[in-house]
Write an enzyme that holds these catalytic residues in place. Structure first.
Site, PDB file in Angstrom:
ATOM      1  N   ILE A 158      38.910  48.602  39.575  1.00  0.00           N
ATOM      2  CA  ILE A 158      37.924  47.563  39.862  1.00  0.00           C
ATOM      3  C   ILE A 158      38.107  47.094  41.299  1.00  0.00           C
ATOM      4  CG2 ILE A 158      36.928  45.388  39.126  1.00  0.00           C
ATOM      5  CD1 ILE A 158      36.875  47.696  37.014  1.00  0.00           C
ATOM      6  N   LYS A 159      37.029  47.148  42.075  1.00  0.00           N
ATOM      7  CA  LYS A 159      37.095  46.746  43.480  1.00  0.00           C
ATOM      8  C   LYS A 159      36.833  45.248  43.600  1.00  0.00           C
ATOM      9  CE  LYS A 159      35.609  49.504  46.814  1.00  0.00           C
ATOM     10  NZ  LYS A 159      34.714  50.367  47.632  1.00  0.00           N
ATOM     11  N   ILE A 160      37.751  44.568  44.252  1.00  0.00           N
ATOM     12  CA  ILE A 160      37.651  43.132  44.494  1.00  0.00           C
ATOM     13  C   ILE A 160      37.836  42.890  45.987  1.00  0.00           C
ATOM     14  CG2 ILE A 160      38.716  40.884  44.061  1.00  0.00           C
ATOM     15  CD1 ILE A 160      39.589  41.912  41.336  1.00  0.00           C
TER      16      ILE A 160
END
Length: 373
Positions: A140-142
């Site tokens: 998951i890209k944050i």
């Protein structure tokens, strides 16, 4: 027979990830081909990539028609389409994931750009995306905003693998590493197997040169002009020094002893934007053990065609890199101001791409509903 440049990169410890994903890449067999022919071991995505993918061709027509029949709205349809692409790509990279013991074979999906300043919203959507994709090799890209730091910690603490994006400054990178280690400490307290958690920190390269070079050219001195094209690589090399120091610390060693993985540096924004610079610059000059380089296809093909891998081009360059940034500062270019501006602009670009994605899907849904009638 000589090894290909991409094979040489892999042998030097660089994991090659493709910075692109689409339904056509999945269904045509292109991703499978790139694993074999270009040593690609992962994929990254973002709102811009998805917007471009949906705007081109008819690869999503049947899926959008299905969403229309089910009465999904625009946001639900985007969620459906993007998570399906990522899940299918995860399946394609499942063997790579297994062979690398979870290090590679990764496919990233980003939280909505509008949540970048919303800690709770980011953490909540990260969990939602992770559960919906439902694959252990997803990431998951944050974004590495101030608000994103606690969301990174919370997401890691929940046992979810994270790709931290939009890192420009060394100070923010240190904060990202701290957020990761704090998340691991909380995960350990919760009894989560630390070996299952992976993370990369996406340090942006070419955008640093674009902004700093414009300021150096505006300064116009011989000294300033001689420094153009040097900031991005110098900044990234110093980031690798931060990585080495941080994960050699006693704090990191305790976590490693408990099974934790280091958070690998990932070079992002590696497509060269200045035609005066070599088109493989941000790959060949940033080779080091344990890094990821996520490349747009044009850069990947340039490396495969004429990249000259010279081994490790990062370790031991830190004093020289520091001198480069000091010389740029002496020309009146404010490093902190540049990196803050680049973060703001990066978020704005994702907002624009998200808006384009929403409009594309809205139009496609409307057309599909007309067809149903």
């Amino acid at each position: 027979m000589n090894a290909s440049p991409t094979a040489e990169l892999s042998a030097a410890g660089v994991s090659i990830w493709l910075d692109d994903l689409s339904r056509s890449r999945i269904e045509s067999g292109n991703l499978v081909e790139l694993i074999g022919s270009r040593n690609v071991v992962g994929v990254t995505t973002n709102p811009t990539i998805f917007a471009n993918a949906l705007a081109k061709g008819h690869g999503y027509d049947s899926r959008i028609a299905d969403c229309a029949r089910r009465g999904l709205d625009v946001t639900e349809t985007i969620f459906e389409l993007t998570t399906a692409d990522v899940a299918d790509a995860c399946d394609i990279f499942a063997d790579v994931y297994a062979a690398s013991n979870g290090l590679d074979g990764r496919v990233s999906i980003e939280v909505e750009p509008g949540l970048a300043r919303d800690t709770a919203g980011t953490a909540a959507q990260a969990k939602q995306l992770w559960e919906r994709v439902g694959k252990p090799n997803a990431m998951i890209k944050i974004p590495a905003t101030v608000e994103g730091l606690e969301a990174i910690t919370e997401t890691i603490a929940a046992g979810i693998s994270v790709n931290v994006t939009l890192i420009f400054s060394l100070e923010r990178y240190r904060q990202v590493i701290n957020a990761y280690l704090t998340g691991l400490e909380r995960a350990r307290e919760a009894g989560i197997d630390l070996s299952t958690i992976h993370s990369v920190a996406s340090f942006f390269v070419s955008r640093v040169d674009t902004e700093i070079d414009a300021r150096l050219r505006a300064a116009g001195t011989d000294e300033a002009l001689a420094l153009t094209g040097a900031a991005g690589v110098a900044n990234a090399r110093l980031a690798y020094e931060v990585f080495e120091q941080s994960f050699a610390s006693e704090r990191a060693a305790l976590l490693r002893a408990a099974g934790a993985n280091p958070q690998r540096p990932l070079w992002a924004s590696t497509g060269v934007k200045d035609p005066a610079l070599p088109d493989t610059l941000y790959v060949i000059d940033l080779v080091a053990p344990g890094v990821v380089n996520t490349m747009p296809e044009a850069t990947l093909e340039a490396v495969a065609d004429h990249g000259e891998v010279r081994g490790d081009t990062v370790s031991g360059t830190y004093r020289e890199a520091d001198q480069v940034l000091n010389a740029i500062d002496a020309q009146g270019v404010d490093y902190a101001e540049v990196t803050e501006l680049l973060e703001v602009e990066g978020l704005q670009k994702f907002d624009v791409s998200w808006a384009e994605l929403v409009e594309t899907v809205r139009g496609a849904l409307s057309a599909a509903r007309e067809d149903v009638r």
